[in-house]
Write a protein that holds these residues in place. Structure first.
Motif, mmCIF file in Angstrom:
data_model
loop_
_atom_site.group_PDB
_atom_site.id
_atom_site.type_symbol
_atom_site.label_atom_id
_atom_site.label_comp_id
_atom_site.label_asym_id
_atom_site.label_seq_id
_atom_site.Cartn_x
_atom_site.Cartn_y
_atom_site.Cartn_z
ATOM 1 N N ALA A 1 3.030 21.488 7.963
ATOM 2 C CA ALA A 1 3.493 20.421 7.072
ATOM 3 C C ALA A 1 2.523 19.251 7.010
ATOM 4 C CB ALA A 1 4.876 19.940 7.516
ATOM 5 N N GLY A 2 1.401 19.323 7.674
ATOM 6 C CA GLY A 2 0.374 18.297 7.578
ATOM 7 C C GLY A 2 0.888 16.908 7.928
ATOM 8 N N PRO A 3 0.623 15.901 7.074
ATOM 9 C CA PRO A 3 0.987 14.516 7.392
ATOM 10 C C PRO A 3 2.491 14.256 7.376
ATOM 11 C CG PRO A 3 0.172 14.656 5.145
ATOM 12 C CD PRO A 3 -0.078 16.004 5.781
ATOM 13 N N LEU A 4 3.268 15.201 6.898
ATOM 14 C CA LEU A 4 4.717 14.992 6.817
ATOM 15 C C LEU A 4 5.351 14.876 8.195
ATOM 16 C CD1 LEU A 4 5.396 17.572 3.979
ATOM 17 C CD2 LEU A 4 5.403 15.085 3.756
ATOM 18 N N VAL A 5 4.756 15.505 9.197
ATOM 19 C CA VAL A 5 5.323 15.442 10.549
ATOM 20 C C VAL A 5 5.299 14.009 11.072
ATOM 21 C CG1 VAL A 5 5.075 16.227 12.931
ATOM 22 C CG2 VAL A 5 4.726 17.836 11.057
ATOM 23 N N ASP A 6 4.156 13.360 10.946
ATOM 24 C CA ASP A 6 4.045 11.977 11.439
ATOM 25 C C ASP A 6 4.795 10.988 10.556
ATOM 26 O OD1 ASP A 6 2.521 12.697 13.629
ATOM 27 O OD2 ASP A 6 0.618 12.436 12.562
ATOM 28 N N ALA A 7 5.135 11.382 9.329
ATOM 29 C CA ALA A 7 5.850 10.491 8.416
ATOM 30 C C ALA A 7 7.367 10.604 8.566
ATOM 31 C CB ALA A 7 5.456 10.820 6.975
ATOM 32 N N ASP A 8 7.831 11.431 9.489
ATOM 33 C CA ASP A 8 9.271 11.694 9.645
ATOM 34 C C ASP A 8 10.031 10.409 9.963
ATOM 35 O OD1 ASP A 8 11.739 12.884 10.038
ATOM 36 O OD2 ASP A 8 11.005 14.361 11.491
ATOM 37 N N VAL A 9 11.142 10.185 9.239
ATOM 38 C CA VAL A 9 11.952 8.990 9.476
ATOM 39 C C VAL A 9 12.899 9.156 10.662
ATOM 40 C CG1 VAL A 9 11.855 8.204 7.090
ATOM 41 C CG2 VAL A 9 13.686 9.773 7.795
ATOM 42 N N LEU A 10 13.128 10.398 11.105
ATOM 43 C CA LEU A 10 13.963 10.580 12.287
ATOM 44 C C LEU A 10 13.223 10.094 13.519
ATOM 45 C CD1 LEU A 10 15.841 14.033 12.301
ATOM 46 C CD2 LEU A 10 16.816 11.745 12.124
ATOM 47 N N PRO A 11 13.887 9.364 14.381
ATOM 48 C CA PRO A 11 13.219 8.921 15.616
ATOM 49 C C PRO A 11 12.753 10.119 16.435
ATOM 50 C CG PRO A 11 15.301 7.753 15.296
ATOM 51 C CD PRO A 11 15.266 8.856 14.280
ATOM 52 N N ARG A 12 11.606 9.978 17.067
ATOM 53 C CA ARG A 12 11.102 11.049 17.924
ATOM 54 C C ARG A 12 12.051 11.268 19.095
ATOM 55 N NH1 ARG A 12 6.059 12.764 16.719
ATOM 56 N NH2 ARG A 12 4.807 11.443 15.330
ATOM 57 N N THR A 13 12.155 12.510 19.498
ATOM 58 C CA THR A 13 13.082 12.848 20.566
ATOM 59 C C THR A 13 12.453 13.886 21.486
ATOM 60 O OG1 THR A 13 15.270 13.784 21.062
ATOM 61 C CG2 THR A 13 14.137 14.624 19.113
ATOM 62 N N THR A 14 12.882 13.880 22.716
ATOM 63 C CA THR A 14 12.445 14.917 23.659
ATOM 64 C C THR A 14 13.446 16.055 23.720
ATOM 65 O OG1 THR A 14 13.521 13.723 25.488
ATOM 66 C CG2 THR A 14 11.183 13.247 25.056
ATOM 67 N N VAL A 15 14.532 15.943 22.967
ATOM 68 C CA VAL A 15 15.546 17.000 22.939
ATOM 69 C C VAL A 15 14.954 18.234 22.269
ATOM 70 C CG1 VAL A 15 17.828 17.658 22.104
ATOM 71 C CG2 VAL A 15 17.392 15.309 22.849
ATOM 72 N N ARG A 16 15.167 19.370 22.877
ATOM 73 C CA ARG A 16 14.591 20.604 22.360
ATOM 74 C C ARG A 16 15.601 21.358 21.496
ATOM 75 N NH1 ARG A 16 9.911 22.270 24.803
ATOM 76 N NH2 ARG A 16 9.226 21.053 26.611
ATOM 77 N N GLY A 17 15.078 22.134 20.577
ATOM 78 C CA GLY A 17 15.902 23.049 19.811
ATOM 79 C C GLY A 17 16.882 22.354 18.878
ATOM 80 N N GLU A 18 17.918 23.093 18.522
ATOM 81 C CA GLU A 18 18.859 22.626 17.512
ATOM 82 C C GLU A 18 19.740 21.486 17.999
ATOM 83 O OE1 GLU A 18 20.949 25.879 15.705
ATOM 84 O OE2 GLU A 18 19.126 27.113 15.596
ATOM 85 N N GLY B 1 0.795 -1.219 0.000
ATOM 86 C CA GLY B 1 0.000 0.000 0.000
ATOM 87 C C GLY B 1 0.819 1.257 0.000
ATOM 88 N N GLY B 2 2.109 1.151 0.343
ATOM 89 C CA GLY B 2 2.986 2.312 0.332
ATOM 90 C C GLY B 2 2.733 3.246 1.494
ATOM 91 N N ARG B 3 3.624 3.253 2.462
ATOM 92 C CA ARG B 3 3.489 4.124 3.633
ATOM 93 C C ARG B 3 4.246 5.414 3.382
ATOM 94 N NH1 ARG B 3 6.110 2.099 9.227
ATOM 95 N NH2 ARG B 3 7.757 1.793 7.673
ATOM 96 N N LEU B 4 3.662 6.541 3.748
ATOM 97 C CA LEU B 4 4.305 7.833 3.562
ATOM 98 C C LEU B 4 5.505 7.964 4.490
ATOM 99 C CD1 LEU B 4 4.258 10.652 2.219
ATOM 100 C CD2 LEU B 4 2.842 11.428 4.144
ATOM 101 N N ARG B 5 6.639 8.361 3.909
ATOM 102 C CA ARG B 5 7.854 8.619 4.668
ATOM 103 C C ARG B 5 8.386 9.993 4.261
ATOM 104 N NH1 ARG B 5 8.147 5.915 8.797
ATOM 105 N NH2 ARG B 5 10.314 5.177 8.784
ATOM 106 N N ALA B 6 9.084 10.655 5.164
ATOM 107 C CA ALA B 6 9.573 12.002 4.867
ATOM 108 C C ALA B 6 10.809 12.308 5.699
ATOM 109 C CB ALA B 6 8.482 13.040 5.141
ATOM 110 N N ALA B 7 11.628 13.212 5.199
ATOM 111 C CA ALA B 7 12.832 13.651 5.903
ATOM 112 C C ALA B 7 12.953 15.158 5.765
ATOM 113 C CB ALA B 7 14.074 12.955 5.333
ATOM 114 N N GLY B 8 13.375 15.808 6.844
ATOM 115 C CA GLY B 8 13.494 17.264 6.857
ATOM 116 C C GLY B 8 14.937 17.703 7.006
ATOM 117 N N PHE B 9 15.262 18.836 6.381
ATOM 118 C CA PHE B 9 16.634 19.330 6.376
ATOM 119 C C PHE B 9 16.657 20.850 6.522
ATOM 120 C CE2 PHE B 9 16.219 15.542 3.753
ATOM 121 C CZ PHE B 9 17.188 14.712 4.281
#
Length: 265
Positions: free
Chosen positions: A233-250, A184-192
């Motif tokens: 960014a709509g659904p792109l946030v939940d599709a992020d390939v980076l693991p979720r983190t509690t680290v704030r900022g840069e 079915g193809g799962r949405l994936r995304a990466a931010g830079f």
């Protein structure tokens, strides 16, 4: 224009969440959301079919888009007699797919000034990395049909240094999205994020570009890119390939030196 169904999964064009005078401009296979007050794009979105991309000679001359008043877009006067480049936001090659005629028309459209943003000419290897991000994702997505959607724009900050009455962006953002090879193809995304702050100096009223130093390129959580760029960014946030983190900022941003540093799974 940008097709939100291109990946087989609905991915709307990101929308601005900050006040502005915005104009949506459709071009072949891409769309520019122009902030007419800042005279630069707030968002661009392009569909790229890697399976039918054509390698055509570079053709095209930068020109104003007649659908928008000249005073609402940056023109040749910003780039004259200095070390600023007209940086393509939607890359010239990205919409250049399909038949040769279709590809030439789409590639020529990338030379309208709403698709340009001022970038310091003193790029180092980070430029090659930044420009190669979409190609790297296309190669990764080879297990599917080699389709991606890419979103790019400058970060239009209130404190950007002003040169020739234009705020010069210090940072740029990019989000690349694709459908993975799962059923079915799962949405994936990466931010830079790309940062040219160290290169720009307008403190004496004129633009100077440092001969040394360079752009810094990061992979950043898309939720951070959203806040930084003032977009939804709509659904792109939940599709992020980076693991979720509690680290704030840069501190949560991942410095990139080569494409091998990019996280895509």
């Amino acid at each position: 224009m940008y097709d939100e169904e291109f990946l087989g999964i609905r991915v709307p064009l990101p929308r601005a969440t900050v006040p502005g005078e915005l104009r949506e401009l459709a071009y072949p296979r891409f769309t520019v959301l122009l902030d007419t007050r800042r005279r630069l794009a707030r968002v661009t979105g392009v569909n790229v079919d890697g399976a039918t991309l054509l390698d055509l000679p570079r053709e095209g001359e930068w020109r104003l888009d007649e659908r928008v008043p000249a005073a609402a877009q940056t023109g040749p006067e910003l780039y004259a007699r200095n070390d600023l480049d007209r940086g393509h936001l939607v890359r010239r090659r990205d919409p250049g797919w399909g038949t040769p005629a279709e590809a030439r028309t789409a590639m020529a459209a990338t030379f309208f000034y709403p698709n340009a943003a001022p970038q310091a000419s003193a790029f180092n290897q980070s430029k090659d990395l930044w420009l190669g991000l979409e190609d790297h994702v296309l190669e990764y997505a080879d297990a599917t049909d080699q389709r991606i959607s890419a979103f790019t724009a400058p970060v239009l900050a209130d404190d950007d240094p002003v040169y020739r009455a234009v705020g010069i962006p210090r940072r740029f953002w990019k989000i690349v999205a694709w459908a993975d090879a799962s059923p079915g193809g799962r949405l994936r995304a990466a931010g830079f994020v790309l940062d040219q702050s160290e290169l720009l100096d307008v403190s004496e009223g004129a633009l100077t570009v440092a001969p040394l130093g360079g752009f810094r390129t990061f992979q950043a959580p898309i939720a951070h890119v959203e806040r930084l760029a003032g977009i939804d960014a709509g659904p792109l946030v939940d599709a992020d390939v980076l693991p979720r983190t509690t680290v704030r900022g840069e501190a949560a941003w991942r410095p990139l030196r080569t494409v091998d540093d990019i996280v895509l799974r």
